[in-house]
Design an enzyme around this catalytic site. Structure first.
Site, mmCIF file in Angstrom:
data_model
loop_
_atom_site.group_PDB
_atom_site.id
_atom_site.type_symbol
_atom_site.label_atom_id
_atom_site.label_comp_id
_atom_site.label_asym_id
_atom_site.label_seq_id
_atom_site.Cartn_x
_atom_site.Cartn_y
_atom_site.Cartn_z
ATOM 1 C CG ASN A 45 21.848 11.640 -15.660
ATOM 2 O OD1 ASN A 45 22.139 10.746 -16.444
ATOM 3 N ND2 ASN A 45 20.639 11.770 -15.135
ATOM 4 C CG HIS A 137 12.144 12.985 -18.776
ATOM 5 N ND1 HIS A 137 11.697 13.722 -17.708
ATOM 6 C CD2 HIS A 137 12.911 12.004 -18.261
ATOM 7 C CE1 HIS A 137 12.199 13.222 -16.592
ATOM 8 N NE2 HIS A 137 12.943 12.178 -16.899
ATOM 9 C CD GLU A 181 13.933 13.540 -23.683
ATOM 10 O OE1 GLU A 181 15.101 13.138 -23.657
ATOM 11 O OE2 GLU A 181 13.000 12.950 -23.122
ATOM 12 C CE LYS A 244 18.827 15.399 -16.831
ATOM 13 N NZ LYS A 244 18.442 14.455 -15.795
HETATM 14 N N1 PMP Z 1 14.056 16.416 -19.029
HETATM 15 C C1 PMP Z 1 14.708 15.293 -19.375
HETATM 16 C C2 PMP Z 1 14.833 14.975 -20.818
HETATM 17 C C3 PMP Z 1 15.252 14.460 -18.401
HETATM 18 O O1 PMP Z 1 15.881 13.341 -18.741
HETATM 19 C C4 PMP Z 1 15.114 14.822 -17.046
HETATM 20 C C5 PMP Z 1 15.717 14.014 -15.901
HETATM 21 N N2 PMP Z 1 16.245 12.825 -16.153
HETATM 22 C C6 PMP Z 1 14.414 15.968 -16.738
HETATM 23 C C7 PMP Z 1 13.908 16.761 -17.742
HETATM 24 C C8 PMP Z 1 14.208 16.383 -15.315
HETATM 25 O O2 PMP Z 1 15.267 17.158 -14.921
HETATM 26 P P1 PMP Z 1 15.623 17.358 -13.384
HETATM 27 O O3 PMP Z 1 16.408 16.159 -12.980
HETATM 28 O O4 PMP Z 1 16.403 18.620 -13.376
HETATM 29 O O5 PMP Z 1 14.327 17.457 -12.660
#
Ligand code: PMP
Length: 392
Positions: A45, A137, A181, A244
């Protein structure tokens, strides 16, 4: 009652759903070493290719001889931000986020996961409703579960379905929040933010948009899909992560001042956890400033992503979406595991994505492109996937 973990694990193995950890070494840009073999990393990512960018890392650590280096590069925040873990750089970062986004307030969290499990339960309770896209997510899902509010899910990007739910619910609940999202993490497609804004206005709901896969990548300054669509000011809770494109860890929410104060007082994943190490907060500030200027990298990434999508279609492979997350649909779990192994043999680091991360029957490759890749790295990829599919 005894819990038979071994049987359950065996079931995971036999259905092609067993997950394991895989340490990668010697990360240089989009190349990594895994089990002593060098690969093109198609699973990361680190969308702008900054995590392994030695020039930028040297620039950041170049200030290490300064007198305030413990303040800048320290590794222990010592406590929660609400006790003694807060530092001026955290406030500077929040200030610069507010200014860039033109929003009244910003608040940092330790990760996107912390943000998503901390915001919904803090703001919504009994008598309220959360309406969430079905493919949101897991962290959003967990946030809904932790909240005392009721929750419903609408079919993925089906805004007529969302409207039906809002229509039936408006009179029954106190607060309603719609959660989506902006770029969906497993399909690489994009929510219709203007439509979501219109619906939230029509039904007096709040709008919560998770831009985890969009910040750094869209809009002139990389603020995300809300910048590209010109709707930043309409989003009540805009969440972005530093994990990311920002090549770091941490997250932020842009909101109004009352919501910020409310979260500081009620959000358990902010209150009851140690703050991020100072070095991380300083890096987040440093890289946020830099990424505002990375228009060329954003354009390059969009161009190679589009080209790869075309090449997959030319090879009769099923894909979807419109971003740098490029899925290749396979379907069967075991087939996706076998195909991934075959691609790994050829030096492509691809891991299959299987249920429960994606819906049953939709196992896939999630090819994740990064801005430090060249088209030459990718031009034979679709053909090789096709060849392995035909061989099985
Ligand atoms: N929101 C989305 C849409 C994600 O894809 C992710 C992680 N893949 C997260 C939140 C979580 O973020 P973090 O890795 O910073 O905990």
């Amino acid at each position: 009652m005894s819990i038979e973990y071994d049987e359950s694990l065996e079931h995971l193995r036999s259905s092609g759903r067993f997950r394991e950890l895989r340490p990668l070494a010697d990360r240089k840009g989009c190349r990594v070493t895994y089990r002593d073999k060098r690969y093109l990393n198609l699973t990361s990512n680190d969308y702008l290719g900054l995590a392994g960018n030695t020039r930028i890392l040297r620039q950041f650590y170049g200030a290490i001889g300064r007198d305030d280096f413990i303040d800048m590069y320290g590794l222990g925040a010592a406590s929660s931000r609400l006790l003694t873990g807060d530092i001026p750089a955290a406030h500077r970062l929040e200030e610069e986020l507010m200014q860039a986004y033109g929003r009244p307030a910003a608040l940092l969290f330790n990760s996107g996961y912390h943000a998503n499990i901390g915001i919904l339960p803090a703001l919504l309770g009994k008598g309220d409703l959360i309406v969430s896209d079905k493919l949101n997510h897991a962290s959003i899902h967990d946030g809904m579960q932790l909240s005392r509010a009721e929750h419903r899910r609408y079919r993925h990007c089906d805004y007529d379905h969302l409207q039906e739910i809002l229509e039936e619910s408006r009179e029954k609940y106190g607060r309603i929040v719609v959660v989506s999202e902006s770029v969906f993490s497993m399909d690489g497609d994009v929510a219709d933010l203007p439509r979501l804004v219109a619906l939230k206005r029509q039904y007096g709901a709040m709008l919560y948009v998770d831009e985890a896969h969009a910040v750094g990548l869209y809009g002139d300054r990389g603020l995300g899909k809300a910048e590209e669509f010109g709707v930043i000011g309409e989003i009540d809770l805009l969440v972005g992560t530093f994990g990311k494109a920002y090549a770091s860890v941490g997250a932020f929410v842009l909101c109004n001042g009352d919501i910020r104060d409310y979260l500081i007082n009620h959000s358990r994943s902010l209150i009851f956890t140690t703050a991020l190490p100072p070095v991380v907060t300083h890096w987040n500030l440093f890289i946020f400033r830099l990424i505002l200027q990375m228009g060329e990298e954003r354009q390059h990434l969009a161009a190679i992503s589009e080209k790869l999508r075309r090449s997959l279609v030319e090879n009769d492979l099923k894909t979807c979406g419109s971003t740098n997350i490029v899925p290749v649909m396979i379907g069967d779990n075991q087939r996706s595991v076998d195909l991934a192994a075959a691609m790994q043999n050829e030096g492509y680091l691809i891991f299959p994505v299987r249920p429960p991360t994606v819906p049953e029957g939709t196992s896939r490759f999630r090819l994740s492109l990064t801005a430090d890749m060249l088209w030459q790295d990718l031009d034979t990829l679709a053909g090789r996937i096709r060849a392995h599919m035909d061989n099985r």
